[in-house]
Each structure stands twice: as structure tokens, then as C-alpha cells.
Design a protein around this motif. Structure first.
Motif, PDB file in Angstrom:
ATOM      1  N   ASN A 118       0.824  -1.213   0.000  1.00 58.41           N
ATOM      2  CA  ASN A 118       0.000   0.000   0.000  1.00 58.41           C
ATOM      3  C   ASN A 118       0.852   1.254   0.000  1.00 58.41           C
ATOM      4  O   ASN A 118       0.438   2.295  -0.521  1.00 58.41           O
ATOM      5  CB  ASN A 118      -0.940   0.008   1.208  1.00 58.41           C
ATOM      6  CG  ASN A 118      -2.020  -1.047   1.097  1.00 58.41           C
ATOM      7  OD1 ASN A 118      -2.315  -1.527   0.004  1.00 58.41           O
ATOM      8  ND2 ASN A 118      -2.601  -1.439   2.215  1.00 58.41           N
ATOM      9  N   SER A 122       0.875   1.786  -6.404  1.00 58.88           N
ATOM     10  CA  SER A 122      -0.443   2.410  -6.504  1.00 58.88           C
ATOM     11  C   SER A 122      -1.534   1.348  -6.507  1.00 58.88           C
ATOM     12  O   SER A 122      -1.265   0.153  -6.665  1.00 58.88           O
ATOM     13  CB  SER A 122      -0.532   3.235  -7.791  1.00 58.88           C
ATOM     14  OG  SER A 122      -0.528   2.370  -8.916  1.00 58.88           O
ATOM     15  N   GLN A 123      -2.776   1.803  -6.378  1.00 52.51           N
ATOM     16  CA  GLN A 123      -3.897   0.873  -6.358  1.00 52.51           C
ATOM     17  C   GLN A 123      -4.032   0.142  -7.690  1.00 52.51           C
ATOM     18  O   GLN A 123      -4.332  -1.049  -7.726  1.00 52.51           O
ATOM     19  CB  GLN A 123      -5.192   1.621  -6.034  1.00 52.51           C
ATOM     20  CG  GLN A 123      -6.349   0.684  -5.754  1.00 52.51           C
ATOM     21  CD  GLN A 123      -7.574   1.401  -5.223  1.00 52.51           C
ATOM     22  OE1 GLN A 123      -7.692   2.610  -5.328  1.00 52.51           O
ATOM     23  NE2 GLN A 123      -8.481   0.649  -4.644  1.00 52.51           N
ATOM     24  N   GLU A 124      -3.776   0.842  -8.796  1.00 48.13           N
ATOM     25  CA  GLU A 124      -3.842   0.201 -10.120  1.00 48.13           C
ATOM     26  C   GLU A 124      -2.789  -0.896 -10.228  1.00 48.13           C
ATOM     27  O   GLU A 124      -3.048  -1.979 -10.770  1.00 48.13           O
ATOM     28  CB  GLU A 124      -3.641   1.238 -11.234  1.00 48.13           C
ATOM     29  CG  GLU A 124      -4.772   2.238 -11.377  1.00 48.13           C
ATOM     30  CD  GLU A 124      -4.701   3.374 -10.346  1.00 48.13           C
ATOM     31  OE1 GLU A 124      -3.645   3.509  -9.667  1.00 48.13           O
ATOM     32  OE2 GLU A 124      -5.694   4.104 -10.220  1.00 48.13           O
ATOM     33  N   GLU A 125      -1.587  -0.626  -9.717  1.00 51.18           N
ATOM     34  CA  GLU A 125      -0.529  -1.635  -9.753  1.00 51.18           C
ATOM     35  C   GLU A 125      -0.858  -2.812  -8.847  1.00 51.18           C
ATOM     36  O   GLU A 125      -0.511  -3.953  -9.156  1.00 51.18           O
ATOM     37  CB  GLU A 125       0.802  -1.003  -9.342  1.00 51.18           C
ATOM     38  CG  GLU A 125       1.339  -0.021 -10.363  1.00 51.18           C
ATOM     39  CD  GLU A 125       2.498   0.810  -9.835  1.00 51.18           C
ATOM     40  OE1 GLU A 125       3.356   1.189 -10.655  1.00 51.18           O
ATOM     41  OE2 GLU A 125       2.554   1.074  -8.611  1.00 51.18           O
ATOM     42  N   GLN A 126      -1.557  -2.558  -7.741  1.00 47.69           N
ATOM     43  CA  GLN A 126      -1.979  -3.645  -6.863  1.00 47.69           C
ATOM     44  C   GLN A 126      -2.993  -4.544  -7.563  1.00 47.69           C
ATOM     45  O   GLN A 126      -2.937  -5.770  -7.429  1.00 47.69           O
ATOM     46  CB  GLN A 126      -2.577  -3.088  -5.571  1.00 47.69           C
ATOM     47  CG  GLN A 126      -1.552  -2.454  -4.649  1.00 47.69           C
ATOM     48  CD  GLN A 126      -2.180  -1.875  -3.404  1.00 47.69           C
ATOM     49  OE1 GLN A 126      -3.070  -2.481  -2.815  1.00 47.69           O
ATOM     50  NE2 GLN A 126      -1.719  -0.699  -3.005  1.00 47.69           N
TER      51      GLN A 126
END
Length: 196
Positions: A118, A122-126
Motif C-alpha cells: 500500500n 499504486s492501487q492500479e498496480e496492486q
């Protein structure tokens, strides 16, 4: 199938090794929760060896005789007396039981690497990382199941029977009881377990 066709075997193995390395803290925590201290220390050794020598993408620990011993929260619940519940077939992830599906969610939510991710990605990469993880798991299931299901008259029944037997074997660490009905091993410290 596209993933396996596009990505060569060596990079797929490196990706799988990386995810297995990220899984070791879960093996360690669940090993401790199940009272399997030796197995928990093995997971700790694998974290160090594969993290430093293998840079998290090569599995040198197995070559040193430290084979991965998987422990998940589904096994932990089984050790502590939670029945398996009905068999379920999870989309993309394959066979499971109600207990193990809940255990999978708990392992994902309490994964110690999540807070690190986190902060770093980033959230997109997660989402991308999670998608690759599902592809890796699905690809591994394909390797394990193709030969088993090749001549099966009823692939669903064959998958169910084989997976439930494998899961019992994992829960009991290979020390299966005489009774075919027993689903739950004795809790850690139980005299029956110590006798084995």
C-alpha cells in the motif's frame, strides 16, 4: 492458456517463486498458530535464504533441503476444530471448501506484505499484481490437474475427490488417521497428537 503461451517457462517459474516467497510469512504465522514450531522456523529460514540468495525469484532453499511446507488459515481453522463445510468450486481458483474459502480470504486480508504494498505501489498496480497472482495460481492448477482429468468420466467428481483427499493429507501433515471420516486433527498439545 494465453498467459502460458506468451510468457516462457523460466519467467513463469520466477513469478511463481516470487509469489511463493511472499507466501512464506503466512506459512510462518499459520504454522505457529497450529503449534508447528519446526515448520514455522522452516518458513523463516526460507524467507531469509530465498530473499537474500534468490532475490525472491529463485528457490535456493528447496535445493538446501528446506522444502516449502504450506500452512494457511483454512488448515489453522481445521486444527482448531472448525469443520470443512461443503465443497465449493471457486471461479479461477479451483476447488475448495467453505472453511478453506474463508481461510483464503483471511490470508489475503492479513497478508503482512499488504501494508508494504500500500505504501510502495499504486492501487492500479496492486490490481495488476493481484491479476498476475490469479493467473499464476490458475496456471499452476492447470499443471496439476491436466493428467488427472485426461481420462476422467466425470471431471467434477474426480476433481472433488482428489482435492478433498489432498486437503486431508495437508491438514494432517501426512499422518492420516485410520478413520476416513475424521476431518479435524487433534489440537496442538493434545495427547493423541503427541502419541503420533
Amino acid at each position: 492458456n494465453v498467459y502460458r503461451a506468451v510468457v516462457p517457462a523460466e519467467p513463469r517459474r520466477a513469478i511463481s517463486n516470487g509469489y511463493n516467497w511472499l507466501q512464506e510469512p503466512i506459512n510462518l504465522g499459520n504454522g505457529l498458530a497450529q503449534g508447528k514450531v519446526k515448520s514455522a522456523f522452516r518458513a523463516f529460514d526460507r524467507i531469509l535464504i530465498n530473499g537474500f540468495l534468490g532475490l525472491a525469484v529463485a528457490d535456493h532453499a528447496t535445493g538446501m533441503g528446506l522444502v516449502e511446507e504450506e500452512h494457511d488459515f483454512g488448515q489453522t481453522m481445521a486444527v482448531w476444530g472448525v469443520p470443512s463445510g461443503p465443497f465449493v468450486m471457486l471461479p479461477f481458483l479451483g476447488p475448495s471448501t467453505a472453511r478453506d474459502a474463508i481461510g483464503f480470504v483471511v490470508d489475503v486480508v492479513f497478508d503482512p506484505f499488504n501494508p508494504v504494498q500500500n505504501r510502495i505501489i499504486s492501487q492500479e498496480e496492486q490490481f495488476l499484481q493481484f491479476g498476475v497472482r490469479i493467473l499464476d495460481v490458475r496456471s499452476g492448477l492447470r499443471d496439476q490437474g491436466e493428467q488427472l482429468l485426461a481420462g476422467a468420466a466425470d471431471p467434477y467428481a474426480t476433481t472433488r475427490a482428489a482435492w478433498l483427499q489432498l486437503r486431508r493429507y495437508q491438514i494432517f501433515d501426512g499422518n492420516l488417521p485410520n478413520s476416513d471420516e475424521a476431518d479435524i486433527p487433534p489440537p496442538p498439545g493434545d495427547p493423541a497428537q503427541d502419541a503420533e
